[in-house]
Design a protein around this motif. Structure first.
Motif, mmCIF file in Angstrom:
data_model
loop_
_atom_site.group_PDB
_atom_site.id
_atom_site.type_symbol
_atom_site.label_atom_id
_atom_site.label_comp_id
_atom_site.label_asym_id
_atom_site.label_seq_id
_atom_site.Cartn_x
_atom_site.Cartn_y
_atom_site.Cartn_z
ATOM 1 N N GLU A 3 0.834 -1.188 0.000
ATOM 2 C CA GLU A 3 0.000 0.000 0.000
ATOM 3 C C GLU A 3 0.874 1.245 0.000
ATOM 4 O O GLU A 3 1.859 1.347 0.737
ATOM 5 C CB GLU A 3 -0.896 0.018 1.241
ATOM 6 C CG GLU A 3 -1.822 1.217 1.325
ATOM 7 C CD GLU A 3 -2.927 1.166 0.272
ATOM 8 O OE1 GLU A 3 -3.106 0.100 -0.323
ATOM 9 O OE2 GLU A 3 -3.591 2.188 0.074
ATOM 10 N N ASN A 4 0.535 2.191 -0.849
ATOM 11 C CA ASN A 4 1.310 3.416 -0.974
ATOM 12 C C ASN A 4 1.190 4.251 0.293
ATOM 13 O O ASN A 4 0.104 4.442 0.830
ATOM 14 C CB ASN A 4 0.776 4.209 -2.178
ATOM 15 C CG ASN A 4 1.726 5.295 -2.617
ATOM 16 O OD1 ASN A 4 2.090 6.141 -1.827
ATOM 17 N ND2 ASN A 4 2.086 5.270 -3.872
ATOM 18 N N SER A 8 -2.944 7.882 -2.657
ATOM 19 C CA SER A 8 -4.152 7.097 -2.471
ATOM 20 C C SER A 8 -4.258 6.061 -3.586
ATOM 21 O O SER A 8 -3.853 6.305 -4.718
ATOM 22 C CB SER A 8 -5.372 8.027 -2.515
ATOM 23 O OG SER A 8 -6.560 7.285 -2.693
ATOM 24 N N LYS A 9 -4.820 4.903 -3.258
ATOM 25 C CA LYS A 9 -4.999 3.876 -4.289
ATOM 26 C C LYS A 9 -6.001 4.343 -5.344
ATOM 27 O O LYS A 9 -6.061 3.796 -6.440
ATOM 28 C CB LYS A 9 -5.465 2.564 -3.666
ATOM 29 C CG LYS A 9 -6.830 2.618 -3.004
ATOM 30 C CD LYS A 9 -7.194 1.265 -2.406
ATOM 31 C CE LYS A 9 -8.584 1.310 -1.772
ATOM 32 N NZ LYS A 9 -8.959 -0.008 -1.210
ATOM 33 N N GLU A 10 -6.793 5.385 -5.022
ATOM 34 C CA GLU A 10 -7.737 5.944 -5.989
ATOM 35 C C GLU A 10 -7.121 7.087 -6.791
ATOM 36 O O GLU A 10 -7.806 7.710 -7.601
ATOM 37 C CB GLU A 10 -8.995 6.462 -5.266
ATOM 38 C CG GLU A 10 -9.726 5.400 -4.475
ATOM 39 C CD GLU A 10 -10.178 4.250 -5.343
ATOM 40 O OE1 GLU A 10 -10.517 4.491 -6.521
ATOM 41 O OE2 GLU A 10 -10.199 3.099 -4.851
ATOM 42 N N TYR A 237 -5.690 3.845 -12.596
ATOM 43 C CA TYR A 237 -5.604 4.359 -11.230
ATOM 44 C C TYR A 237 -4.410 3.709 -10.531
ATOM 45 O O TYR A 237 -3.874 2.701 -10.981
ATOM 46 C CB TYR A 237 -6.889 4.053 -10.467
ATOM 47 C CG TYR A 237 -8.059 4.904 -10.886
ATOM 48 C CD1 TYR A 237 -8.356 6.079 -10.208
ATOM 49 C CD2 TYR A 237 -8.850 4.538 -11.970
ATOM 50 C CE1 TYR A 237 -9.424 6.875 -10.589
ATOM 51 C CE2 TYR A 237 -9.923 5.333 -12.365
ATOM 52 C CZ TYR A 237 -10.205 6.498 -11.674
ATOM 53 O OH TYR A 237 -11.254 7.287 -12.052
ATOM 54 N N GLN A 238 -4.019 4.292 -9.393
ATOM 55 C CA GLN A 238 -2.847 3.786 -8.683
ATOM 56 C C GLN A 238 -2.980 2.301 -8.351
ATOM 57 O O GLN A 238 -2.014 1.541 -8.437
ATOM 58 C CB GLN A 238 -2.623 4.597 -7.405
ATOM 59 C CG GLN A 238 -1.878 5.912 -7.618
ATOM 60 C CD GLN A 238 -0.470 5.690 -8.127
ATOM 61 O OE1 GLN A 238 -0.170 5.918 -9.304
ATOM 62 N NE2 GLN A 238 0.417 5.239 -7.263
ATOM 63 N N HIS A 239 -4.179 1.853 -7.959
ATOM 64 C CA HIS A 239 -4.327 0.448 -7.569
ATOM 65 C C HIS A 239 -4.258 -0.497 -8.765
ATOM 66 O O HIS A 239 -4.197 -1.714 -8.585
ATOM 67 C CB HIS A 239 -5.628 0.234 -6.790
ATOM 68 C CG HIS A 239 -6.872 0.606 -7.538
ATOM 69 N ND1 HIS A 239 -7.379 -0.134 -8.569
ATOM 70 C CD2 HIS A 239 -7.708 1.673 -7.389
ATOM 71 C CE1 HIS A 239 -8.489 0.436 -9.028
ATOM 72 N NE2 HIS A 239 -8.696 1.535 -8.332
ATOM 73 N N ASN A 265 4.584 1.355 -7.575
ATOM 74 C CA ASN A 265 3.826 2.524 -8.030
ATOM 75 C C ASN A 265 4.001 3.739 -7.117
ATOM 76 O O ASN A 265 3.230 4.701 -7.197
ATOM 77 C CB ASN A 265 2.341 2.181 -8.171
ATOM 78 C CG ASN A 265 1.682 1.858 -6.839
ATOM 79 O OD1 ASN A 265 2.337 1.791 -5.797
ATOM 80 N ND2 ASN A 265 0.371 1.653 -6.869
ATOM 81 N N ASN A 266 4.991 3.710 -6.252
ATOM 82 C CA ASN A 266 5.260 4.865 -5.389
ATOM 83 C C ASN A 266 6.084 5.933 -6.082
ATOM 84 O O ASN A 266 6.252 7.035 -5.560
ATOM 85 C CB ASN A 266 5.998 4.417 -4.122
ATOM 86 C CG ASN A 266 5.152 3.480 -3.289
ATOM 87 O OD1 ASN A 266 3.957 3.696 -3.136
ATOM 88 N ND2 ASN A 266 5.759 2.423 -2.775
ATOM 89 N N GLU A 282 6.105 9.790 -4.174
ATOM 90 C CA GLU A 282 5.042 9.759 -3.179
ATOM 91 C C GLU A 282 5.100 10.920 -2.194
ATOM 92 O O GLU A 282 4.132 11.155 -1.458
ATOM 93 C CB GLU A 282 5.087 8.437 -2.410
ATOM 94 C CG GLU A 282 6.386 8.210 -1.669
ATOM 95 C CD GLU A 282 6.429 6.837 -0.997
ATOM 96 O OE1 GLU A 282 5.368 6.223 -0.855
ATOM 97 O OE2 GLU A 282 7.525 6.413 -0.626
ATOM 98 N N ASN A 305 -5.689 13.771 -5.882
ATOM 99 C CA ASN A 305 -5.867 12.460 -6.491
ATOM 100 C C ASN A 305 -6.097 12.551 -7.994
ATOM 101 O O ASN A 305 -6.256 11.522 -8.650
ATOM 102 C CB ASN A 305 -7.058 11.733 -5.857
ATOM 103 C CG ASN A 305 -6.723 11.230 -4.472
ATOM 104 O OD1 ASN A 305 -5.590 10.863 -4.193
ATOM 105 N ND2 ASN A 305 -7.709 11.219 -3.592
#
Length: 345
Positions: A3-4, A8-10, A237-239, A265-266, A282, A305
């Motif tokens: 998890e970043n 945000s994962k969104e 998206y990030q996720h 993805n950071n 990040e 975001n």
């Protein structure tokens, strides 16, 4: 994928092009202004001199693509199942429909040397043109000249890159278990696999024309967003993103390799130019990173975001909307703009 810590994962962090060499035709010839469209299809103009933006045109329809000259805005849209082109006089705001696509198939428009080029078709391609201020009902003519001087239409499985005087097609094998998902072919020559993308890690991902540039006489440099989503590889998206990579391909020898791998993805790759990679990390800061490993902090970006990175002339343009970084909800409807001059980096 862990998890970043900050992203945000969104988060949706979009890169329009790899650098100004591949910037939108709306901005290629612009010295004073940068043009962009917001999520509501309203078109804005940002002034480099005053560092402010203004609403240029409020669209009635959902705009698919648009092109801007000194005098006119041209845009495509779909109405009642038909693709159409409207022309707007930017001074008088007078608007008219100048073209309706009889084929309803892959309509694209380009401005070049005072002409609007209209391109349709995917397998059978057609091109038409007329002077941008012409009567399109009487003056539109079929032409092949656009295909002779440009890369042509890219599709979901084929991306066109011009390297020197060579036309190169990058092909994607969309089969889920393809061991060599990417290949390339120089016009008139055999097709070869791109070996640095061998294996299943990359077969969900996609390459885009605007993410690839020629470097030297025989090399293509490009960015790939490595997808973790089995169903999509566009506007991730990030996720949905595993990582970003920067790769190079020698179209003469067939040698290819990964030049830079973010690992996760950071860190996101937002541009490349002449041996310098531009990274968004990040901590919401942008860095320049040389291929030899030297890194320099360039600017900070407000937490959001919804961020768009674009290039035009000597500038990196960052567009962002205020948002709750936990819920992903956008709090502002309009984009704010930050600009960084990079020519001296």
């Amino acid at each position: 994928m862990r998890e970043n810590a900050v992203f945000s994962k969104e988060g949706l962090f979009r890169v329009i092009c790899i650098n100004a060499q591949q910037c939108s035709t709306n901005n290629q010839m612009q010295k004073q202004y940068y043009y962009y469209m917001d999520p509501y299809c309203d078109i804005y103009r940002y002034s480099y001199e005053t560092k402010s933006q203004e609403l240029l045109y409020q669209a009635e329809y959902v705009v698919q693509t648009y092109r801007i000259s000194d005098k006119y805005l041209f845009y495509t849209y779909k109405l009642e199942g038909r693709e159409k082109i409207n022309r707007v006089n930017l001074e008088t705001k007078e608007e008219e429909c100048i073209y309706e696509n009889p084929k309803a198939d892959n309509l694209q428009i380009y401005l070049e040397n005072g002409y609007l080029y209209i391109m349709t078709g995917e397998n059978d391609k057609y091109a038409y043109r007329a002077a941008e201020d012409a009567n399109f009902a009487t003056d539109l003519e079929e032409t092949n000249s656009f295909f002779e001087t440009n890369d042509g239409i890219s599709t979901d499985t084929e991306q066109n890159v011009k390297v020197g005087n060579k036309n190169v097609v990058i092909r994607r094998d969309k089969r889920a278990k393809a061991e060599m998902p990417y290949s390339y072919q120089v016009e008139g020559e055999k097709e070869y696999s791109i070996s640095c993308f061998e294996g299943n890690e990359y077969n969900r991902s996609q390459l885009f024309q605007q993410y690839m540039i020629p470097e030297g006489k025989d090399t293509i440099i490009g960015i790939m967003n490595v997808s973790d989503n089995a169903r999509t590889s566009v506007d991730l998206y990030q996720h949905d993103i595993k990582k970003d990579i920067l790769f190079c391909l020698d179209i003469d020898t067939g040698e290819s390799k990964i030049l830079y791998d973010t690992g996760d993805n950071n860190t996101r790759i937002i541009g490349y130019d002449s041996g310098i990679i531009y990274l968004f990390k990040e901590d919401y800061k942008i860095y320049s990173h040389t291929l030899t490993g030297e890194e320099t902090e360039l600017m900070s970006v407000p937490h959001s975001n919804d961020i768009v990175f674009d290039w035009s002339g000597d500038y990196l343009i960052v567009r962002y909307r205020g948002s709750d970084t936990e819920t992903g909800k956008n709090e502002d409807s309009e984009y704010n703009v930050q600009v960084l001059e990079t020519k001296n980096d």
